[in-house]
Design a protein around this motif. Structure first.
Motif, PDB file in Angstrom:
ATOM      1  N   ILE A  93      14.302  -8.421   0.777  1.00 57.06           N
ATOM      2  CA  ILE A  93      14.955  -8.260   2.078  1.00 57.06           C
ATOM      3  C   ILE A  93      15.021  -9.599   2.801  1.00 57.06           C
ATOM      4  O   ILE A  93      16.058  -9.968   3.383  1.00 57.06           O
ATOM      5  CB  ILE A  93      14.198  -7.222   2.949  1.00 57.06           C
ATOM      6  N   ILE A  94      13.920 -10.343   2.759  1.00 56.04           N
ATOM      7  CA  ILE A  94      13.877 -11.658   3.411  1.00 56.04           C
ATOM      8  C   ILE A  94      14.941 -12.585   2.821  1.00 56.04           C
ATOM      9  O   ILE A  94      15.638 -13.305   3.531  1.00 56.04           O
ATOM     10  CB  ILE A  94      12.479 -12.284   3.249  1.00 56.04           C
ATOM     11  N   ALA A  95      15.094 -12.557   1.502  1.00 58.21           N
ATOM     12  CA  ALA A  95      16.086 -13.409   0.837  1.00 58.21           C
ATOM     13  C   ALA A  95      17.502 -13.057   1.285  1.00 58.21           C
ATOM     14  O   ALA A  95      18.328 -13.944   1.528  1.00 58.21           O
ATOM     15  CB  ALA A  95      15.952 -13.254  -0.676  1.00 58.21           C
ATOM     16  N   LEU A  96      17.778 -11.781   1.425  1.00 57.97           N
ATOM     17  CA  LEU A  96      19.112 -11.362   1.865  1.00 57.97           C
ATOM     18  C   LEU A  96      19.381 -11.796   3.303  1.00 57.97           C
ATOM     19  O   LEU A  96      20.454 -12.335   3.619  1.00 57.97           O
ATOM     20  CB  LEU A  96      19.240  -9.836   1.747  1.00 57.97           C
ATOM     21  N   LEU A  97      18.400 -11.548   4.191  1.00 58.30           N
ATOM     22  CA  LEU A  97      18.590 -11.893   5.596  1.00 58.30           C
ATOM     23  C   LEU A  97      18.702 -13.405   5.787  1.00 58.30           C
ATOM     24  O   LEU A  97      19.492 -13.880   6.624  1.00 58.30           O
ATOM     25  CB  LEU A  97      17.435 -11.338   6.429  1.00 58.30           C
ATOM     26  N   SER A  98      17.936 -14.183   5.026  1.00 55.30           N
ATOM     27  CA  SER A  98      17.968 -15.645   5.156  1.00 55.30           C
ATOM     28  C   SER A  98      19.267 -16.242   4.623  1.00 55.30           C
ATOM     29  O   SER A  98      19.608 -17.380   4.962  1.00 55.30           O
ATOM     30  CB  SER A  98      16.776 -16.274   4.430  1.00 55.30           C
ATOM     31  N   ASN A  99      20.000 -15.466   3.821  1.00 59.73           N
ATOM     32  CA  ASN A  99      21.287 -15.937   3.293  1.00 59.73           C
ATOM     33  C   ASN A  99      22.468 -15.420   4.111  1.00 59.73           C
ATOM     34  O   ASN A  99      23.604 -15.439   3.644  1.00 59.73           O
ATOM     35  CB  ASN A  99      21.446 -15.507   1.836  1.00 59.73           C
ATOM     36  N   GLY A 100      22.191 -14.992   5.325  1.00 62.88           N
ATOM     37  CA  GLY A 100      23.265 -14.651   6.256  1.00 62.88           C
ATOM     38  C   GLY A 100      23.707 -13.203   6.242  1.00 62.88           C
ATOM     39  O   GLY A 100      24.680 -12.847   6.917  1.00 62.88           O
ATOM     40  N   VAL A 101      23.038 -12.346   5.477  1.00 65.57           N
ATOM     41  CA  VAL A 101      23.378 -10.917   5.471  1.00 65.57           C
ATOM     42  C   VAL A 101      22.677 -10.249   6.649  1.00 65.57           C
ATOM     43  O   VAL A 101      21.449 -10.260   6.734  1.00 65.57           O
ATOM     44  CB  VAL A 101      22.935 -10.247   4.149  1.00 65.57           C
ATOM     45  N   SER A 102      23.451  -9.713   7.571  1.00 62.79           N
ATOM     46  CA  SER A 102      22.852  -9.068   8.736  1.00 62.79           C
ATOM     47  C   SER A 102      22.237  -7.724   8.339  1.00 62.79           C
ATOM     48  O   SER A 102      22.614  -7.128   7.323  1.00 62.79           O
ATOM     49  CB  SER A 102      23.905  -8.846   9.824  1.00 62.79           C
ATOM     50  N   PHE A 103      21.301  -7.250   9.161  1.00 64.15           N
ATOM     51  CA  PHE A 103      20.681  -5.947   8.874  1.00 64.15           C
ATOM     52  C   PHE A 103      21.727  -4.839   8.952  1.00 64.15           C
ATOM     53  O   PHE A 103      21.671  -3.872   8.187  1.00 64.15           O
ATOM     54  CB  PHE A 103      19.547  -5.676   9.861  1.00 64.15           C
ATOM     55  N   LYS A 104      22.688  -4.988   9.862  1.00 70.62           N
ATOM     56  CA  LYS A 104      23.763  -3.994   9.982  1.00 70.62           C
ATOM     57  C   LYS A 104      24.551  -3.911   8.688  1.00 70.62           C
ATOM     58  O   LYS A 104      24.869  -2.815   8.214  1.00 70.62           O
ATOM     59  CB  LYS A 104      24.676  -4.371  11.145  1.00 70.62           C
ATOM     60  N   ARG A 105      24.879  -5.064   8.089  1.00 69.02           N
ATOM     61  CA  ARG A 105      25.603  -5.082   6.818  1.00 69.02           C
ATOM     62  C   ARG A 105      24.732  -4.549   5.687  1.00 69.02           C
ATOM     63  O   ARG A 105      25.216  -3.877   4.773  1.00 69.02           O
ATOM     64  CB  ARG A 105      26.058  -6.509   6.507  1.00 69.02           C
ATOM     65  N   LEU A 106      23.434  -4.811   5.788  1.00 67.16           N
ATOM     66  CA  LEU A 106      22.510  -4.344   4.767  1.00 67.16           C
ATOM     67  C   LEU A 106      22.454  -2.817   4.715  1.00 67.16           C
ATOM     68  O   LEU A 106      22.203  -2.228   3.653  1.00 67.16           O
ATOM     69  CB  LEU A 106      21.115  -4.907   5.037  1.00 67.16           C
ATOM     70  N   LEU A 107      22.738  -2.178   5.842  1.00 67.07           N
ATOM     71  CA  LEU A 107      22.674  -0.717   5.910  1.00 67.07           C
ATOM     72  C   LEU A 107      23.874  -0.031   5.234  1.00 67.07           C
ATOM     73  O   LEU A 107      23.840   1.181   5.009  1.00 67.07           O
ATOM     74  CB  LEU A 107      22.603  -0.245   7.367  1.00 67.07           C
ATOM     75  N   LYS A 108      24.914  -0.793   4.907  1.00 69.20           N
ATOM     76  CA  LYS A 108      26.115  -0.197   4.325  1.00 69.20           C
ATOM     77  C   LYS A 108      25.823   0.609   3.062  1.00 69.20           C
ATOM     78  O   LYS A 108      26.207   1.788   2.971  1.00 69.20           O
ATOM     79  CB  LYS A 108      27.156  -1.287   4.035  1.00 69.20           C
ATOM     80  N   PRO A 109      25.159   0.046   2.046  1.00 72.11           N
ATOM     81  CA  PRO A 109      24.883   0.857   0.840  1.00 72.11           C
ATOM     82  C   PRO A 109      23.938   2.024   1.129  1.00 72.11           C
ATOM     83  O   PRO A 109      24.007   3.056   0.455  1.00 72.11           O
ATOM     84  CB  PRO A 109      24.245  -0.153  -0.123  1.00 72.11           C
ATOM     85  N   TYR A 110      23.070   1.860   2.129  1.00 73.22           N
ATOM     86  CA  TYR A 110      22.197   2.972   2.514  1.00 73.22           C
ATOM     87  C   TYR A 110      23.038   4.144   3.032  1.00 73.22           C
ATOM     88  O   TYR A 110      22.806   5.309   2.676  1.00 73.22           O
ATOM     89  CB  TYR A 110      21.225   2.529   3.615  1.00 73.22           C
ATOM     90  N   MET A 111      24.006   3.844   3.889  1.00 74.47           N
ATOM     91  CA  MET A 111      24.846   4.899   4.477  1.00 74.47           C
ATOM     92  C   MET A 111      25.728   5.563   3.422  1.00 74.47           C
ATOM     93  O   MET A 111      25.957   6.781   3.461  1.00 74.47           O
ATOM     94  CB  MET A 111      25.729   4.313   5.587  1.00 74.47           C
ATOM     95  N   ILE A 112      26.213   4.769   2.465  1.00 73.59           N
ATOM     96  CA  ILE A 112      27.033   5.327   1.384  1.00 73.59           C
ATOM     97  C   ILE A 112      26.198   6.298   0.552  1.00 73.59           C
ATOM     98  O   ILE A 112      26.633   7.411   0.235  1.00 73.59           O
ATOM     99  CB  ILE A 112      27.613   4.207   0.497  1.00 73.59           C
ATOM    100  N   SER A 113      24.994   5.878   0.225  1.00 75.22           N
ATOM    101  CA  SER A 113      24.111   6.746  -0.566  1.00 75.22           C
ATOM    102  C   SER A 113      23.757   8.010   0.197  1.00 75.22           C
ATOM    103  O   SER A 113      23.766   9.117  -0.371  1.00 75.22           O
ATOM    104  CB  SER A 113      22.827   5.988  -0.929  1.00 75.22           C
TER     105      SER A 113
END
Length: 364
Positions: A93-113
Motif C-alpha cells: 500500500i505504501i508503495a502505491l501511495l508513494s507513486n502517486g496513486v491516491s487512496f480514492k483511486r485505490l478503492l476502485k478495484p475494491y468497489m468493482i469486487s
C-alpha cells in the motif's frame, strides 16, 4: 469489459486478492459451521431416522448457500481487512501511495469486487435461495424440530373484499378446519348481512365448506334468517394467507414478498413486519457490501506495529456491532415499535458515518 473499466495490472491484482480471499473465507467459515451443525443435530437426525440422502441434498446442500449469502456482507468485510492488512504489512500500500496513486483511486478495484459480489448475492437471495429454503425448512420441520411448523392460530380477522370481513375463532392448519367462523358484509359502514358457523373446512383453491351455519340478512327494520347444515362457497382466501410461520418470508422470492405484503395490507392483516424486514434487508445488503468494503479498506490500509492482528480484532468488533444493530432493529420492527424500512437500513446509516470517518483518516 476490462477496457471499459480501464483496469490496470494493480486493479486486477487487488480484485483477484479480494475475490480469492472472500471465497476462501466463505469456504472456511461455512465448513466449520457445517461441522458444528452436524455435531449439534446428529442425535436428532438419528432419533428421527433422517435418510442420509435427504440430510445431504435436502438440508446441507441448501444450508450452505443460505448462510453463506446471509452473512455475505460480513464475509466481504473480513476478507477486505485480511488481505488489505497483509498488503499494508508487506508495504504494498505504501508503495502505491508513494507513486502517486491516491487512496480514492485505490478503492476502485475494491468497489468493482464489492459490486460483483453484491449483485451475485442479491440474485441468489432474491430468486434462487428462497425455493431451496422451502426444502431445507421442510426437512427441519420433519426431522429436527417439528415445533417450527405453524399448526394454527386464534382470533383471526381480516378483510377479504370491499365491505366483507371474515373471522375465525381458531384455525387448525393440519386439518385445514376453522371454528367459530363468521362473515360480516357492510354497505357504507352499515351491516347488511352476517353469517355465523360452527366450523368451516378448506377444500381447494378458494373453495370452502361451511357447516352448521346461520345467515342473518338485514333490510331496514326487517331481518331474514336462513339456517343450514352445509354450504359450499368461494372465499378469496387460502389458509396460508393468515397462518404465518416465522420462516415463511425466507421461502419467498423478492417479487413474491412484495405481492404478499401488498395483499396483506389491503386485507387489513397484521404480522407482516417480518416480511417487510426481509424485503428491505435484501436491498440494504447491496449497499452494506460497499459500506463495509470502504470501512475495511480504510481501516487496514495503514501499516501498524504488530502486524494485522489489531486490524482483524477491530474488524471482528465492528462485525459484532453490525450484527447487534441488525438484531436489535429487527426486534423493534417485529414488535411494531419501528418501521421495517428503518430497521433494515439503520445499520447502514450508522456505518456510513463510520465509513466516512475512517475514509478521511486513511493514508493518502
Amino acid at each position: 469489459m476490462k477496457n471499459r473499466l480501464n483496469l490496470l495490472r494493480i486493479d486486477k491484482y487487488i480484485i483477484g486478492k479480494f475475490l480469492g480471499t472472500y471465497i476462501f473465507m466463505i469456504t472456511l467459515i461455512i465448513s466449520i459451521s457445517v461441522v458444528f451443525d452436524i455435531n449439534e443435530k446428529i442425535d436428532k437426525f438419528m432419533s428421527n431416522s433422517a435418510p442420509l440422502k435427504e440430510i445431504i441434498f435436502d438440508y446441507y446442500l441448501n444450508f450452505i448457500p443460505y448462510y453463506a449469502n446471509l452473512f455475505s456482507p460480513l464475509f466481504i468485510f473480513l476478507a477486505v481487512i485480511f488481505f488489505t492488512s497483509k498488503m499494508a504489512s508487506n508495504s504494498e500500500i505504501i508503495a502505491l501511495l508513494s507513486n502517486g496513486v491516491s487512496f480514492k483511486r485505490l478503492l476502485k478495484p475494491y468497489m468493482i469486487s464489492a459490486a460483483v459480489i453484491a449483485i451475485f448475492s442479491f440474485v441468489m437471495g432474491s430468486y434462487i435461495i428462497p425455493p431451496a429454503n422451502e426444502t431445507r425448512i421442510s426437512f427441519e420441520q420433519k426431522y429436527v424440530d417439528p415445533r417450527k411448523k405453524k399448526t394454527g392460530d386464534r382470533d383471526i380477522q381480516f378483510k377479504v373484499a370491499e365491505g366483507t370481513i371474515v373471522y375465525f375463532g381458531n384455525f387448525d392448519m393440519e386439518s385445514k378446519k376453522g371454528y367459530n367462523f363468521s362473515i360480516d358484509r357492510f354497505d357504507s359502514l352499515k351491516l347488511v348481512s352476517r353469517l355465523t358457523a360452527q366450523s368451516i373446512q378448506y377444500d381447494s383453491l378458494y373453495h370452502w365448506t361451511i357447516n352448521n351455519y346461520q345467515i342473518r340478512d338485514f333490510e331496514g327494520m326487517e331481518e331474514k334468517i336462513t339456517r343450514g347444515t352445509s354450504l359450499d362457497t368461494i372465499i378469496q382466501i387460502v389458509p396460508n394467507d393468515f397462518i404465518v410461520a416465522k420462516t415463511d418470508q425466507q421461502m419467498m422470492t423478492t417479487p413474491q414478498l412484495l405481492r404478499h405484503v401488498r395483499s396483506q395490507k389491503e386485507r387489513g392483516l397484521g404480522n407482516i413486519q417480518a416480511f417487510q424486514i426481509e424485503y428491505h434487508s435484501r436491498y440494504a445488503s447491496i449497499f452494506s457490501a460497499f459500506i463495509l468494503t470502504i470501512i475495511g479498506a480504510s481501516l487496514s490500509a495503514r501499516k501498524v506495529k504488530g502486524g494485522m492482528g489489531l486490524n482483524i480484532g477491530i474488524g471482528l468488533a465492528l462485525s459484532m456491532a453490525y450484527i447487534l444493530f441488525m438484531t436489535i432493529s429487527s426486534s423493534f420492527a417485529v414488535k411494531g415499535n419501528m418501521s421495517p424500512f428503518v430497521a433494515a437500513w439503520i445499520p447502514n446509516v450508522v456505518f456510513i458515518g463510520i465509513a466516512f470517518y475512517l475514509y478521511k483518516k486513511a493514508p493518502n
